[in-house]
Design an enzyme around this catalytic site. Structure first.
Site, PDB file in Angstrom:
ATOM      1  N   GLU A 194      -1.501  -7.947 -17.542  1.00 21.04           N
ATOM      2  CA  GLU A 194      -2.405  -7.329 -18.517  1.00 21.04           C
ATOM      3  C   GLU A 194      -3.046  -6.149 -17.797  1.00 21.04           C
ATOM      4  O   GLU A 194      -3.878  -6.317 -16.908  1.00 21.04           O
ATOM      5  CB  GLU A 194      -3.478  -8.326 -18.994  1.00 21.04           C
ATOM      6  CG  GLU A 194      -4.507  -7.724 -19.924  1.00 21.04           C
ATOM      7  CD  GLU A 194      -5.694  -8.629 -20.142  1.00 21.04           C
ATOM      8  OE1 GLU A 194      -5.508  -9.871 -20.210  1.00 21.04           O
ATOM      9  OE2 GLU A 194      -6.821  -8.110 -20.257  1.00 21.04           O
ATOM     10  N   ARG A 201      -9.394   0.114 -18.299  1.00 20.51           N
ATOM     11  CA  ARG A 201     -10.645   0.466 -17.629  1.00 20.51           C
ATOM     12  C   ARG A 201     -10.475   1.760 -16.846  1.00 20.51           C
ATOM     13  O   ARG A 201     -11.467   2.358 -16.422  1.00 20.51           O
ATOM     14  CB  ARG A 201     -11.055  -0.637 -16.641  1.00 20.51           C
ATOM     15  CG  ARG A 201     -11.463  -1.945 -17.272  1.00 20.51           C
ATOM     16  CD  ARG A 201     -11.989  -2.840 -16.168  1.00 20.51           C
ATOM     17  NE  ARG A 201     -12.502  -4.094 -16.658  1.00 20.51           N
ATOM     18  CZ  ARG A 201     -13.129  -4.980 -15.884  1.00 20.51           C
ATOM     19  NH1 ARG A 201     -13.313  -4.726 -14.601  1.00 20.51           N
ATOM     20  NH2 ARG A 201     -13.571  -6.101 -16.369  1.00 20.51           N
ATOM     21  N   LYS A 230      -8.798 -14.940 -26.708  1.00 24.62           N
ATOM     22  CA  LYS A 230      -9.275 -14.901 -25.324  1.00 24.62           C
ATOM     23  C   LYS A 230     -10.681 -15.491 -25.313  1.00 24.62           C
ATOM     24  O   LYS A 230     -11.515 -15.123 -26.154  1.00 24.62           O
ATOM     25  CB  LYS A 230      -9.301 -13.447 -24.854  1.00 24.62           C
ATOM     26  CG  LYS A 230      -9.868 -13.190 -23.473  1.00 24.62           C
ATOM     27  CD  LYS A 230      -9.774 -11.705 -23.162  1.00 24.62           C
ATOM     28  CE  LYS A 230     -10.252 -11.352 -21.781  1.00 24.62           C
ATOM     29  NZ  LYS A 230     -10.065  -9.916 -21.502  1.00 24.62           N
TER      30      LYS A 230
END
Ligand code: ELE
Length: 210
Positions: free
Chosen positions: A42, A46, A130
């Site tokens: 993943e 960012r 999640k």
């Protein structure tokens, strides 16, 4: 998310959550993951390198399971999908981003950590979610409490998960896999310490597949 993709993620049990600062780190990192038994990533948005990193990883390892993390808006969904991501992950649940992923036919795993957010996700047709930030939100006890009433929901806990507690989460029914950075710490990636990352990846794979 298709059952096929869910089964794929379940099979990995651990999803490396990656922060790449320099795009030239992408392929060596993918190589390290693949060669040490964990062909999944993943890649978080960012950093500005995320999109190109996904693209290069996809080109080098077409069969690798690559998702985009920290995706907060439609523009990032477009960039992630175009780069070759096969699933989208977010820290939170933004209905607009979820609906856009559904329109674009790309799997979306939003972050939730309370009953109201779970019900928002169910309303949007999502059942694989999640659980984030996992440890800070109450950890094992909280995720068990959330799973009790929502019998169709399954989780990918992320946030504060590592060698010491990953199997505690995986032991819970309907916890399909866990996300974590412990085997791909940004400092190790930045240093290009592929040997240490490879060792940690092998250790993680052996830990969750006793
Ligand atoms: O950036 C995102 O989209 C996130 O969801 C955050 C990361 O998943 C967690 O920060 C990982 O937590 P650790 O494994 O404890 O480092």
């Amino acid at each position: 998310m298709s059952q096929q993709l869910i089964e794929k993620l379940k099979g990995f049990k651990v999803i490396p959550v990656i922060q790449i600062n320099n795009v030239e780190q992408a392929v060596p990192l993918a190589k390290t993951l693949v060669e040490n038994g964990l062909p999944v990533a993943e890649v978080t948005f960012r950093t500005e390198a995320a999109e190109d990193a996904i693209r290069l990883m996809r080109e080098a390892y077409p069969s690798m399971c690559i998702g985009a993390g920290t995706v907060l808006n439609a523009a990032q969904v477009d960039r992630a999908k175009t780069a070759g991501a096969e699933f989208i992950v977010a820290p939170g649940l933004n209905p607009n981003t979820v609906r856009y992923c559904q329109e674009q036919d790309i799997a979306m795993v939003p972050g939730v950590n309370n009953p109201s957010q779970v019900e928002q996700a169910l309303e949007l047709g999502l059942t694989f979610l999640k659980f984030f930030p996992a440890e800070a939100s109450g950890g094992i006890n909280m995720i068990k409490s959330l799973l009790a009433p929502y019998v169709d929901v399954a989780f990918m806990p992320t946030g504060g998960i590592g060698k010491a507690n990953v199997n505690d989460y995986l032991a819970i029914d309907r916890v399909h896999c866990c996300g974590g950075t412990w085997m791909v710490a940004p400092a190790l990636i930045e240093a290009g310490d592929w040997d240490e990352i490879g060792r940690l990846v092998r250790e993680a794979v052996e830990l969750v597949n006793p």
